[in-house]
Design an enzyme around this catalytic site. Structure first.
Site, PDB file in Angstrom:
ATOM      1  CE  LYS A  64      38.348  -5.093  19.350  1.00  0.00           C
ATOM      2  NZ  LYS A  64      38.067  -6.047  18.087  1.00  0.00           N
ATOM      3  CB  SER A  81      40.243  -8.227  14.439  1.00  0.00           C
ATOM      4  OG  SER A  81      40.150  -7.218  13.746  1.00  0.00           O
ATOM      5  CB  SER A  87      40.238  -3.622  15.924  1.00  0.00           C
ATOM      6  OG  SER A  87      39.691  -4.644  16.739  1.00  0.00           O
TER       7      SER A  87
END
Lengths: 95, 463
Positions: B75, B174, B150
């Site tokens: 990420k 997330s 996210s």
């Protein structure tokens, strides 16, 4: 629960947060924040008994206060937008 | 589309049916051809080739681990030394990490091949990836839908077979919400079980790095390779509870009115399936479970407003041309943070400000302790608390982006675990009539990840 936030209050928050909000967006931002605050306001009606503020039994974690060389020290200075030698450059703080 | 598991690929590598170079090339080629906007950057061929060479050498020397040679993704908020890591923000568009996150260092030791960094909501704030400064990621199951957020780029990358596994971070859902939206497995590990060193801090009392994978088995293998105590993170610890299933699960009573009918019927199907496997499933009162969402949207922005104060145009990233120091701060932050980041900083500033602190922040802290106690007590009796992962399947790109509060509601079932520091696993449980994946979530006892994996594998068998 509905809540309102004046443009003046939003400007004050923006100053505290060091965040410039363009004049044209102040109304909309005030409305968004008021909506969010209205949403979280539901916790005001929750009755709690004699709760300690934090009952999680957390303990502090310490390590030995020892000096370790940091290979990346120079790299950490380098990522500052303005830097010179071993220093981060900042605008004049005291007028 | 079914993709091979880590174990299947590892067996092929061990038996020399494929080479690391071939395996990595297959995934990188798919990643390059993809138009999902899952990756912010696919690393340079030379960079990937160097990692492949390390992995090949490990196989030759007999030091290969089960992750050696596996193409994985980071990420865009996890530091990889010498590489740009932007938090998918304009603020850090040109920021190069000075060091490796602990989880990255562990991946290097394991010989995994990091092929790129994935798109996300700016600084992990959002539930759709639409808050990325670089455009939304698309859901591989329907490109008009969001992949969740996210960690939406990581979710889409795994779901579309662009990598074998990906790192996500989970502050309020997330990892689990995008996992459910894209039909993959996502684990929120127990707070403290994975080092946060090198993770861009959002809500420090909530943030956890976790695995996003095709299967529960993969999630366990991946997670085992990066968990553990780390001297660089004082909150990290080494603990694990052995599995001993009581075969008892709890469902919190919740308002079914706000839940999509297809999500509900899928959930009921899984409940029935688990009963056939010999589980007792009780509907129990968790009176403050639903309050967790409001608690979260007070504590998290409070922590965000403090953590993001370091992004000031002086220390990292880009900077406005202004002259006075206060203008440099204000103009840099005003120009380079996106709308949702600015909203959360302002809300956090409000709830921490004089006159409101007791009514919001302190009340939320007290309520957090109550929620924690409720979950702890329930998990003394039950193996886990079972819920749908999300109230709806993936929503449309653009559908909620202008209505922050409606976006926040998609975190209803996921935030309680973060608030209480419990682990939670989302497992794909089926699809809607329109072909959109849905998932179920198990919230377990602290450090009870092994139990969650055991439960997740049962869902994989019965769905």
């Amino acid at each position: 629960m509905s809540k309102t936030l004046t443009v003046e209050e939003t400007k004050r928050l923006a100053t505290l947060a060091r965040l410039t909000v363009p004049e044209g967006e102040l109304e909309a931002v005030s409305q968004d924040i008021a909506n969010i605050l209205g949403f979280v306001d539901t916790i005001q009606s929750v009755q709690l008994g004699d709760q300690a503020a934090d009952s999680s039994n957390l303990t502090n974690v310490f390590r030995e206060d020892a000096v370790h060389p940091l290979a990346a020290a120079h790299d950490l200075i380098e990522v500052a937008p303005l830097h010179q030698d071993h220093f981060v450059k900042v605008p004049k703080v005291i007028e | 589309m079914e993709y091979p598991t880590i174990e299947q690929l590892h067996t092929k590598l061990i038996n020399k049916e494929i080479t690391v170079a071939d395996l990595v090339a297959e995934y990188v080629d798919r990643a390059k051809a993809s138009d999902l906007n899952a990756f912010r950057e696919i690393f340079a061929d030379t960079d990937i080739a160097a990692q492949v060479a390390v992995a090949e050498a490990m196989f030759q020397q007999g030091t290969a681990t089960v992750l050696t040679g596996m193409p994985i993704a980071l990420k865009d908020n996890i530091l990889f030394g010498g590489h740009v890591v932007s938090g998918s923000s304009k603020m850090l568009e040109h920021y190069t990490a000075s060091y490796d996150a602990t989880v990255v260092a562990k991946m290097k030791e394991a010989g995994a091949v990091i092929i790129g960094r994935t798109n996300m909501d700016e600084f992990a704030m959002g539930s759709s990836t639409e808050n990325s400064a670089y455009g939304p990621t698309k859901n591989p199951h329907d490109t008009s839908k969001v992949p969740g957020g996210s960690s939406g780029g990581s979710a889409a990358a795994v779901a579309a077979g662009l990598c074998v596994a990906a790192f996500g971070s989970d502050t309020g859902g997330s990892i689990r919400q995008p996992a459910a939206f894209t039909g993959i497995v996502g684990l929120l590990p127990t707070y403290g079980s994975v080092s946060r060193h090198g993770l861009m801090a959002m809500g420090s009392s909530l943030d956890v790095i976790g695995p996003m994978t095709h299967t529960v088995g993969d999630a366990k293998i991946f997670y085992d390779a990066f968990k553990g105590k780390d001297s660089y993170d004082g909150t990290s610890q080494e603990q694990s509870i052995a599995v001993s299933l009581k075969k008892k699960l709890a469902m919190p009573k919740f308002d079914k009115g706000g839940i999509d009918p297809e999500v509900l019927s899928n959930f009921e199907m899984i409940v029935e399936g688990l009963k056939k496997e010999g589980f007792t499933i009780d509907e129990i009162e968790l009176p403050h479970f639903a309050d967790a969402l409001a608690v979260y949207y007070i504590l998290m922005p409070a922590e965000v407003s403090s953590n993001l104060a370091r992004l000031d145009g002086i220390r990292y990233g880009d900077r406005a041309e202004s002259v006075s120091i206060n203008d440099v701060y204000g103009d840099t932050r005003g120009a380079l943070f996106g709308p949702e980041t600015r909203r959360r900083i302002l809300v956090g500033t409000y709830v921490l400000s004089h006159g409101y602190y007791d009514a919001y922040y302190n009340k939320a802290v007290a309520l957090r302790a109550t929620i924690r106690k409720e979950l702890e007590q329930a998990l003394e009796t039950y193996d886990a608390i079972l819920t749908p992962t999300t109230p709806t399947p993936a929503f449309g790109i653009g559908e909620k982006v202008n209505d922050p509060v409606s976006m926040y509601l998609s975190d209803l079932f996921t935030v309680p675990a973060n608030i209480a520091h419990h682990p939670a696993l989302s497992v794909p449980s089926g699809k809607s009539a329109a072909g959109l994946p849905v998932g179920v979530q198990f919230i377990g006892a602290r450090f009870g990840e092994e139990t969650l994996f055991a439960l997740g594998k049962i869902v994989e068998d019965i769905r």
